[in-house]
Design an enzyme around this catalytic site. Structure first.
Site, PDB file in Angstrom:
ATOM      1  N   SER A   1       9.882   2.760  53.760  1.00 48.14           N
ATOM      2  CA  SER A   1       9.401   1.403  53.475  1.00 48.14           C
ATOM      3  C   SER A   1      10.033   0.741  52.265  1.00 48.14           C
ATOM      4  O   SER A   1       9.754  -0.425  51.991  1.00 48.14           O
ATOM      5  CB  SER A   1       7.882   1.419  53.304  1.00 48.14           C
ATOM      6  OG  SER A   1       7.243   1.458  54.558  1.00 48.14           O
TER       7      SER A   1
ATOM      8  N   LYS B   1      11.578  -2.639  52.784  1.00 46.88           N
ATOM      9  CA  LYS B   1      10.855  -3.910  52.682  1.00 46.88           C
ATOM     10  C   LYS B   1      11.234  -4.707  51.435  1.00 46.88           C
ATOM     11  O   LYS B   1      10.936  -5.906  51.354  1.00 46.88           O
ATOM     12  CB  LYS B   1       9.347  -3.646  52.734  1.00 46.88           C
ATOM     13  CG  LYS B   1       8.905  -3.173  54.116  1.00 46.88           C
ATOM     14  CD  LYS B   1       7.509  -2.591  54.096  1.00 46.88           C
ATOM     15  CE  LYS B   1       7.146  -2.072  55.505  1.00 46.88           C
ATOM     16  NZ  LYS B   1       5.988  -1.189  55.494  1.00 46.88           N
TER      17      LYS B   1
ATOM     18  N   SER C   1       2.024  -2.053  52.190  1.00 47.75           N
ATOM     19  CA  SER C   1       3.198  -1.709  53.001  1.00 47.75           C
ATOM     20  C   SER C   1       2.980  -2.049  54.470  1.00 47.75           C
ATOM     21  O   SER C   1       3.343  -1.282  55.363  1.00 47.75           O
ATOM     22  CB  SER C   1       3.558  -0.228  52.842  1.00 47.75           C
ATOM     23  OG  SER C   1       4.914  -0.006  53.119  1.00 47.75           O
TER      24      SER C   1
END
Length: 310
Positions: free
Chosen positions: A66, A69, A127
């Site tokens: 993640s 991102k 997230s």
């Protein structure tokens, strides 16, 4: 993100202090050598100058989960004429995707209309892959959802090229790889340095909690980064200002961190590191100067603070 084998729940795993292989050091002024870590790759830079402070296999391509991102957010925030108050309708497919992938979620509601600003918080704090999908669907171009998502991912790769991230390629908007999503610790530090120049990004990643405004089944989105979360649920590390965690089966536990002490800001990356918090704290102390309190234990108890998988 956590893939199907690591379900995206707020599972708790105890953080323990461990040592690892020595980092390769670029002669920082504050010490002759960096502390050892258990990370597969580690990198620390001076945020002001971009100078490398230490690198351990910093140019080896790995999955970043993640931490992807960060780029998703940067592509949105650098869009010409961006309106952070623009409302985006959440589609059922955004939620179905999370269910199919076993992905981390902001628990957005189908039909809800969060603003772009809210979606950025929903993506960067808990997230939320649902939020990331909604942003890619909104800011990509094309007549179909698939085309818009691919367009957005292309923008991510263009941005990576522009930033000199020579060993990075994205095939996903959220870190759930389709087989060709990779980054290096050095490239991730470059990306973060660029993103931290934007006031909105800096404000988001240092926020511990943010109201969902009724757009989610949870009232408040909490930041998975325990470096900035206050005790007793986090470490409350003095000077910590972000940035992003990530977890996946192939990627392992990852963290991108930033901290400012004594007028010096450092950015660090740890990829595939079971002791990401212990190692991040050691590196912050080494690179930016020690803090008076940086224990991995809860106050008034010997119980370690649980990690949060995302």
């Amino acid at each position: 993100m956590i893939s199907n084998l690591l379900r995206r729940s707020r599972a708790a795993l105890a953080v323990t202090v461990a040592t690892g292989a020595l980092l390769t050091v670029a002669s920082p002024a504050q010490a002759a050598s960096a502390p050892p870590t258990t990370a597969a790759s580690a990198f620390v830079m001076n945020a002001s100058t971009g100078a490398t402070l230490t690198s351990k296999l910093g140019d080896v391509k790995r999955e970043g989960a993640s931490t992807t991102k960060i780029m998703t957010a940067l592509v949105v925030l650098t869009r010409t004429g961006l309106d952070l108050d623009k409302k985006v309708t959440i589609q059922q497919e955004h939620l179905n995707y999370v269910a199919r992938e076993g992905a981390s979620s902001a628990y957005l509601k189908a039909g809800a209309k969060p603003t772009v600003r809210q979606l950025l918080y929903a993506m960067m704090l808990p997230s939320g892959c649902d939020a990331a999908y909604a942003l890619a669907d909104t800011f990509g171009q094309g007549s179909t959802r698939a085309a818009r998502v691919q367009s957005f991912i292309s923008k991510m790769n263009t941005k990576a090229k522009d930033l000199g991230m020579t060993n990075t390629h994205y095939d996903t908007f959220d870190g759930i790889s389709r087989g060709n999503n990779h980054i290096t610790a050095r490239d991730l530090a470059k990306l973060t340095r660029a993103a931290m120049r934007y006031t909105n990004f800096k404000a988001i990643v240092k926020t511990t909690a943010y109201s969902s405004g009724g757009t989610s089944t949870v009232a408040t989105w909490k930041n998975t980064n325990l470096l900035i979360q206050p005790r007793p649920t986090g470490y409350g590390i003095p000077g910590a200002i972000g940035v992003k965690t990530g977890t996946g089966t192939a990627a392992g536990k990852c963290i991108v961190f930033a901290a400012t002490r004594n007028g010096k800001t450092v950015i660090g990356v740890l990829l595939k590191d079971e002791e990401r918090y212990a190692d991040a704290i050691k590196l912050i102390d080494w690179a930016a100067g020690p803090a008076t309190t940086s224990s991995l234990q809860r106050s008034a108890t010997t119980e370690p603070i649980p990690d949060v998988l995302d």
